[in-house]
Design a protein around this motif. Structure first.
Motif: not given
Lengths: 365, 344
Positions: A22-24, A231-233, A287-291, A293-301
């Motif tokens: 998702d966007t987050q 927008m979702d890698p 708000k749906r920016d791919p960078l 949401r991917f940044r959030f995802y990777l930061e969490r990992l």
């Protein structure tokens, strides 16, 4: 007369949008999450950030007159780079004029991309090992070429795939259907990636076709079609991975529609997107920016940090400056260069013109 | 009454006159309304094409008569051809003449051949407006001047207006002509201003204009190259040499008489054409003059054209690629010989 009529099924219902993050940057479709290593995730992020920085620099350089033709890419990084991430070195790339990032990540030196933008012939002289054709200017012409390249790969028994990129506007052209149909008929290993950024210059996709989705256009060609959140890698990656596996297995081509958005104008040649798009719409897509949401995802990992971000941006800026200097060092072009490229060996009339222009150019020196 | 307006406005003006005069005239193409299909821009108005040439026409005539199409040249050109055969008088805009590759069948095998194949019973009152011309840094696939391609095809009329006045009159002739006509709009001329007749007027096809009279040399300039020819004529005049400059205005039909009469007077001919040199309009005119006025020629016919290579994107290279007054004078020097030239 009572003919059977099928008016109950809505074909677009068979083409739901694949979304994994998702966007987050939360995984909302665990089942569809593709297998991808941590290193690959990081590399994909690096490419997207790098490309965003380079794109911003390119816009400035264009305004300063230091670059020529340029079609901005910001917003489409996931559509472009998460799909091209699946390309094997020996896979073929058929880009449109906006798809310079895929070309560069596939092996075109950045300074050559700049030379292409300036109309220098060296920008079209690709390294031997680069499997790609020039960015296509004529809308949808790459679709039939993709069918041909894919058919060639199949005939020669190569386990390789042709990646064909185009926009929503191209789906109005006959060449789009012909390319898909032809590739489908021969089960040729092609992937048709339609980056639906919603506007063919100014014309919204709803006014281009009565079809509710572009992915469903695969049905008539008898090939697979899938619509993904562009927008979702991860979604783009997953769909492309599957498509490539099918292609390699001899199951034929796939049409992937990525729902995306370009933040900037169609090209730097002068269209004003604020005239045909509302700020609200652009804001919604940002708000749906791919960078983000991917940044959030990777930061969490724990795979991406502020430091990574800064390092990548710095690297991009350094590389752009270096590439620009390299492009500036290339010698100026002459009419004799043009004529010399016309045939393998100049024909009589070309030779006569070569001689005439050589004499003239000699005078100027 | 004459008014001053741009080449671009002359096109807009002609289209409005035609659409007011005849309900069957419709405008169809990519972005000809422009933005009219975007809901939130309905009231604000549309920009009218990639260069704004048809701006405001959709406001006056509505979307039934100003039709924006998807990017599908084959689709809308085919539709325009068949609409023409069945009673409309469409003006179909092929955004750049280079895009003919995507719809040549509709023009070459359909529009151009219906009148002939139906034994004269089918009329094709179609006008194709298209943008040509180099010098705009638009690269190999957006800068060509392909009028010779269409002149080669029997059944098509080909118009290459070089100024606002001619554009309005020739475009109106095209629209009300009962045969298919293709009108070339040089993109570098859009901003050019000139006197244009205020009301409705037409200009005949096949009638060249002598832009400047002279007895020593004839230069035929195609499209905007008539201005390159005029500049060369100015320079030659300083050397006491009188040049006659002819703008043929239409290539099919071609006003052979005006060109031949001029050559009979001057004995020398240069044709200036920014298109490719092989099988071109320049080559065609040279052949006609060679055939019909050979005995009057004092020197070989010269063509000053682009090299036989695509239009380069690089701005400095594009300048070197185009015909120039200097290239014309160089050709002239070759014609008359060094001894005559340097004695001038």
């Amino acid at each position: 007369m009572d003919l059977p009529v099928n008016d109950s099924g809505r074909i677009e219902d068979f083409f739901p949008t694949l979304r994994i993050l998702d966007t987050q940057g939360h995984v909302i479709n665990e089942q569809a999450r593709p297998e991808i290593s941590n290193d690959e995730l990081k590399e994909l992020m690096r490419r997207m950030v790098y490309t965003r920085v380079w794109d911003q620099r390119a816009l400035k350089l264009n305004r300063q007159g230091r670059l020529g033709f340029y079609a901005p890419v910001a917003g489409q990084e996931a559509s472009m780079l998460a799909s091209a991430f699946l390309m094997d070195q020996e896979d073929w790339l058929l880009p449109s004029y906006r798809d310079i990032p895929q070309l560069v990540w596939h092996g075109l030196p950045l300074y050559k991309a700049f030379l292409y933008s300036r109309g220098h012939f060296e920008g079209g002289q690709y390294p031997e090992e680069l499997k790609a054709v020039m960015p296509q200017i004529i809308i949808a012409a790459q679709c039939t070429q993709a069918a041909g390249i894919a058919l060639g790969l199949k005939k020669r028994g190569k386990k390789q795939v042709a990646f064909c990129y185009f926009g929503d506007g191209a789906t109005s052209q006959g060449d789009f259907y012909e390319g898909m149909n032809f590739a489908g008929a021969y089960r040729a290993p092609a992937i048709f990636i339609c980056q639906n950024n919603r506007f063919a210059i100014s014309v919204p996709v709803e006014k281009q076709t009565a079809a509710a989705s572009l992915a469903q256009k695969a049905v008539a060609a008898g090939i697979r079609g899938i619509q993904v959140d562009g927008m979702d890698p991860l979604a783009v990656y997953a769909a492309t991975k599957k498509a490539r596996e099918h292609a390699i297995a001899g199951d034929g081509p796939t049409l992937i529609e990525t729902l995306t958005y370009r933040y900037g104008p169609h090209t730097m040649a002068g269209d004003d997107p604020t005239r045909y798009r509302t700020d609200e719409l652009t804001g919604e897509w940002e708000k749906r920016d791919p960078l983000i949401r991917f940044r959030f995802y990777l930061e969490r990992l724990g795979l991406w940090s502020q430091e990574d971000e800064e390092q990548t941006a710095e690297q991009a800026r350094t590389d752009v400056d270096k590439a620009l200097k390299q492009a500036d060092r290339v010698s100026k072009q002459n009419v004799t260069d043009l004529l010399g490229f016309m045939f393998e060996k100049p024909t009589q009339n070309i030779q006569e013109q070569l001689d005439a222009y050589s004499a003239r150019e000699g005078d100027q020196r | 009454m004459a008014v001053k307006m741009s080449y671009s406005d002359a096109i807009n003006d002609a289209i409005r006159f035609a659409m007011r005069k005849d309900e069957s005239v419709v405008l169809i193409g990519e972005d000809v309304a422009g933005g009219a299909e975007v809901d939130h821009l309905q009231d604000e108005g549309a920009w009218g094409g990639v260069f704004g040439v048809t701006k405001g026409i959709v406001e006056e005539f509505g979307r039934d008569r100003v039709i924006d199409t998807p990017i599908a040249e084959s689709g809308y050109m085919g539709a325009a051809v068949s609409a023409a055969v069945t009673g409309l008088r469409p003006i179909s805009e092929l955004m750049f003449n280079d895009f003919i590759g995507s719809c040549l069948d509709e023009v070459m095998n359909q529009a151009a051949k219906f009148h002939y194949m139906f034994g004269g019973k089918a009329k094709v009152p179609l006008t194709i407006r298209t943008i040509d011309g180099a010098g705009f840094n638009a690269a190999a696939q957006h800068s060509q001047s392909l009028y010779a391609l269409f002149t080669h095809i029997p059944g098509l009329k080909v118009v290459i207006p070089s100024n606002p006045y001619d554009m309005k009159g020739l475009l109106l002739s095209a629209i009300f002509d009962d045969d298919p006509v293709i009108v070339f709009e040089d993109k570098t001329l859009y901003g050019m201003k000139g006197e244009v007749g205020e009301g409705f007027y037409t200009l005949p096809f096949g009638k060249a204009e002598i832009k400047r009279s002279g007895k020593d040399l004839t230069i035929v300039g195609l499209g905007k190259q008539v201005y390159t020819a005029l500049k060369a004529a100015d320079q030659l005049a300083k050397k006491g040499f009188e040049t006659e400059v002819i703008d043929p205005r239409t290539l099919s039909p071609l006003d052979e008489d005006t060109i031949i009469k001029s050559v009979q007077k001057t004995g020398r001919l240069i044709i200036v054409d920014e298109a490719y040199p092989r099988c071109s309009a320049a080559t065609d005119i040279a052949a006609i003059v060679g055939d019909k006025a050979f005995d009057y020629l004092d020197a070989p016919i010269k063509r000053v054209t682009a090299p036989h290579a695509p239009v380069p994107f690089s701005p400095p290279l594009e300048k070197l690629y185009m015909p120039t007054p200097e290239k014309i004078i160089e050709a002239f020097r070759e014609m008359v010989g060094e001894h005559v030239f340097s004695a001038l």
